[in-house]
Design a protein around this motif. Structure first.
Motif, PDB file in Angstrom:
ATOM      1  N   VAL A  54      61.677  36.014  49.753  1.00 49.31           N
ATOM      2  CA  VAL A  54      62.951  36.685  50.000  1.00 49.31           C
ATOM      3  C   VAL A  54      64.033  36.193  49.043  1.00 49.31           C
ATOM      4  O   VAL A  54      64.880  36.977  48.591  1.00 49.31           O
ATOM      5  N   SER A  55      64.016  34.908  48.727  1.00 46.98           N
ATOM      6  CA  SER A  55      65.103  34.314  47.945  1.00 46.98           C
ATOM      7  C   SER A  55      65.297  34.996  46.602  1.00 46.98           C
ATOM      8  O   SER A  55      66.417  35.108  46.114  1.00 46.98           O
ATOM      9  N   CYS A  56      64.207  35.439  45.986  1.00 47.12           N
ATOM     10  CA  CYS A  56      64.309  36.108  44.682  1.00 47.12           C
ATOM     11  C   CYS A  56      64.182  37.617  44.772  1.00 47.12           C
ATOM     12  O   CYS A  56      64.812  38.342  43.999  1.00 47.12           O
ATOM     13  N   HIS A  57      63.379  38.111  45.703  1.00 47.91           N
ATOM     14  CA  HIS A  57      63.003  39.523  45.645  1.00 47.91           C
ATOM     15  C   HIS A  57      63.775  40.437  46.584  1.00 47.91           C
ATOM     16  O   HIS A  57      63.678  41.661  46.449  1.00 47.91           O
ATOM     17  N   ALA A  58      64.526  39.884  47.543  1.00 52.01           N
ATOM     18  CA  ALA A  58      65.434  40.736  48.312  1.00 52.01           C
ATOM     19  C   ALA A  58      66.584  41.143  47.398  1.00 52.01           C
ATOM     20  O   ALA A  58      66.913  40.447  46.431  1.00 52.01           O
ATOM     21  N   ALA A  59      67.194  42.276  47.685  1.00 53.21           N
ATOM     22  CA  ALA A  59      68.310  42.734  46.858  1.00 53.21           C
ATOM     23  C   ALA A  59      69.444  41.717  46.927  1.00 53.21           C
ATOM     24  O   ALA A  59      69.701  41.129  47.983  1.00 53.21           O
ATOM     25  N   ASP A  91      69.421  41.577  58.111  1.00 49.65           N
ATOM     26  CA  ASP A  91      68.558  42.633  58.652  1.00 49.65           C
ATOM     27  C   ASP A  91      67.856  43.434  57.561  1.00 49.65           C
ATOM     28  O   ASP A  91      67.024  44.299  57.846  1.00 49.65           O
ATOM     29  N   GLN A  92      68.183  43.126  56.286  1.00 50.16           N
ATOM     30  CA  GLN A  92      67.510  43.770  55.156  1.00 50.16           C
ATOM     31  C   GLN A  92      66.725  42.770  54.310  1.00 50.16           C
ATOM     32  O   GLN A  92      66.286  43.111  53.209  1.00 50.16           O
ATOM     33  N   ARG A  93      66.541  41.564  54.838  1.00 52.95           N
ATOM     34  CA  ARG A  93      65.925  40.508  54.038  1.00 52.95           C
ATOM     35  C   ARG A  93      64.476  40.812  53.673  1.00 52.95           C
ATOM     36  O   ARG A  93      63.957  40.291  52.681  1.00 52.95           O
ATOM     37  N   LEU A  94      63.813  41.648  54.452  1.00 54.49           N
ATOM     38  CA  LEU A  94      62.411  41.943  54.195  1.00 54.49           C
ATOM     39  C   LEU A  94      62.214  43.180  53.317  1.00 54.49           C
ATOM     40  O   LEU A  94      61.082  43.598  53.080  1.00 54.49           O
ATOM     41  N   VAL A  95      63.315  43.749  52.837  1.00 56.37           N
ATOM     42  CA  VAL A  95      63.221  44.858  51.885  1.00 56.37           C
ATOM     43  C   VAL A  95      63.263  44.242  50.490  1.00 56.37           C
ATOM     44  O   VAL A  95      64.319  43.886  49.975  1.00 56.37           O
ATOM     45  N   LEU A  96      62.109  44.094  49.886  1.00 54.27           N
ATOM     46  CA  LEU A  96      61.981  43.320  48.646  1.00 54.27           C
ATOM     47  C   LEU A  96      62.218  44.207  47.434  1.00 54.27           C
ATOM     48  O   LEU A  96      61.342  44.426  46.597  1.00 54.27           O
ATOM     49  N   ALA A  97      63.464  44.690  47.329  1.00 53.09           N
ATOM     50  CA  ALA A  97      63.832  45.682  46.329  1.00 53.09           C
ATOM     51  C   ALA A  97      64.006  45.111  44.934  1.00 53.09           C
ATOM     52  O   ALA A  97      64.047  45.844  43.954  1.00 53.09           O
ATOM     53  N   GLY A  98      64.119  43.782  44.819  1.00 53.29           N
ATOM     54  CA  GLY A  98      64.296  43.158  43.518  1.00 53.29           C
ATOM     55  C   GLY A  98      65.689  43.351  42.957  1.00 53.29           C
ATOM     56  O   GLY A  98      66.612  43.816  43.629  1.00 53.29           O
ATOM     57  N   GLY A  99      65.858  42.947  41.690  1.00 50.74           N
ATOM     58  CA  GLY A  99      67.125  43.127  41.002  1.00 50.74           C
ATOM     59  C   GLY A  99      67.917  41.859  40.771  1.00 50.74           C
ATOM     60  O   GLY A  99      68.875  41.866  39.994  1.00 50.74           O
ATOM     61  N   LEU A 100      67.555  40.765  41.447  1.00 49.62           N
ATOM     62  CA  LEU A 100      68.294  39.520  41.272  1.00 49.62           C
ATOM     63  C   LEU A 100      68.214  39.054  39.819  1.00 49.62           C
ATOM     64  O   LEU A 100      67.136  39.005  39.229  1.00 49.62           O
ATOM     65  N   ALA A 101      69.363  38.706  39.230  1.00 51.20           N
ATOM     66  CA  ALA A 101      69.408  38.204  37.853  1.00 51.20           C
ATOM     67  C   ALA A 101      69.199  36.693  37.858  1.00 51.20           C
ATOM     68  O   ALA A 101      69.887  35.964  38.568  1.00 51.20           O
TER      69      ALA A 101
END
Length: 302
Positions: free
Chosen positions: A56-61, A67-77
């Motif tokens: 979650v630390s890297c791949h959540a938006a 409540d959206q922590r499990l949506v692994l939308a990516g995008g973290l720089a």
């Protein structure tokens, strides 16, 4: 004439050398039979590995609410001395994420840093640690990821200057730094310490932040977990070996409590990027946190 022959020989030797380099450092895949033998995934264990790995630390938006922590939308720089990497979408979306990937493709990325199309992956994805994971844990993690919400978000590509945007060179990096050997040798360690070693050196990939790096970005394993400059440029990552004057004054119980509650023995609280790591660790079974603490007390002080 002699000079021409010498130059021709140099060119031939150079070509042979380049060819040998490409052959030796080509992206590697694990035998398909290893993944075929993994069996049905244990989703509860997959969730445990998911939390140990802090996916979650890297791949959540970035900035996603709980409540959206499990949506692994990516995008973290992820800023580094080599450029800016962006965490990809690893949700089970078939187009934007990894929903169309096979277990073997996922496993090769995790343990060998080889992408779905056979390309070298950048070690901003910590496969140099994940190489120590068992096939079963990787398969269970893959099974668990398949149960999470899909996201159609297309994460940005990496922003890297030349020559770091040349993936071919990553084969040389892997040749130097990718292996499955223990980070530290612990003679006669008990099973609890061994379990902690697996969690810290493998899925937990703690050394990726807490160990200083050399000029090529490889871990200086002689200073394992001794802390160093923050790779993102602000502050320092602490020494978490049992050295005097710092983490060494913490008991194993202090470490377990910190990983569960976020509070230090002197009633300070977790900060920085460790906030999300601690939240993930708090979701682990207590015996996992105890094993991590036992390992951190057993390693050499630096």
């Amino acid at each position: 004439m002699a000079l021409r022959k010498i130059l021709g020989g140099v060119v031939v030797l150079g070509a042979i050398g380049v060819g040998a380099f490409v052959l030796i450092t080509a992206p590697e895949r694990l035998p398909a039979a290893e993944w075929a033998a993994a069996g049905e995934p244990d989703l509860a264990n997959g969730e445990r590995i998911f939390n140990a790995g802090g996916c979650v630390s890297c791949h959540a938006a970035p900035g996603a609410p709980d409540d959206q922590r499990l949506v692994l939308a990516g995008g973290l720089a992820l800023k580094s001395p080599f450029g800016t990497f962006h965490a990809p979408n690893i949700s089970p979306d078939e187009t934007a994420g990894i929903g169309a990937w096979t277990l073997a493709e996922f496993g090769d990325a995790m343990r060998r840093g080889t992408g779905r199309d056979g390309e070298h992956l950048y070690p901003s994805f910590p496969y140099a640690s994940y190489a120590r994971m068992t096939v079963k844990d990787v398969a269970d993690l893959y099974g668990y990821l398949k149960t999470l919400p899909k996201s159609a978000n297309v994460a940005p590509g990496h922003d890297l200057p030349f020559p770091f945007n040349i993936r071919l060179a990553l084969g040389g990096w892997k040749f130097l730094y990718l292996n499955e050997a223990p980070r530290v040798e612990l003679a006669d360690a008990d099973p609890v310490v061994r379990h902690g070693q697996y969690l810290v050196e493998g899925p937990g990939h703690c050394g990726e932040c807490h160990t200083p790096r050399d000029m090529l970005g490889g871990l200086r394993t002689g200073e394992w977990l001794a802390g160093g400059p923050n790779p993102e440029g602000q502050g320092r990552i602490p020494n978490i070996t049992p050295a005097e004057g710092g983490f060494g004054s913490w008991s194993a119980g202090d470490i377990v409590s910190y990983l569960e509650t976020g509070f230090t023995p002197d009633f300070d609280s977790v900060g920085g990027s460790m906030v999300s790591v601690q939240k993930n660790m708090a979701r682990l079974p207590k015996e996992d946190r105890e094993a991590i603490a036992a390992y951190l007390k057993a390693i050499p002080a630096r």
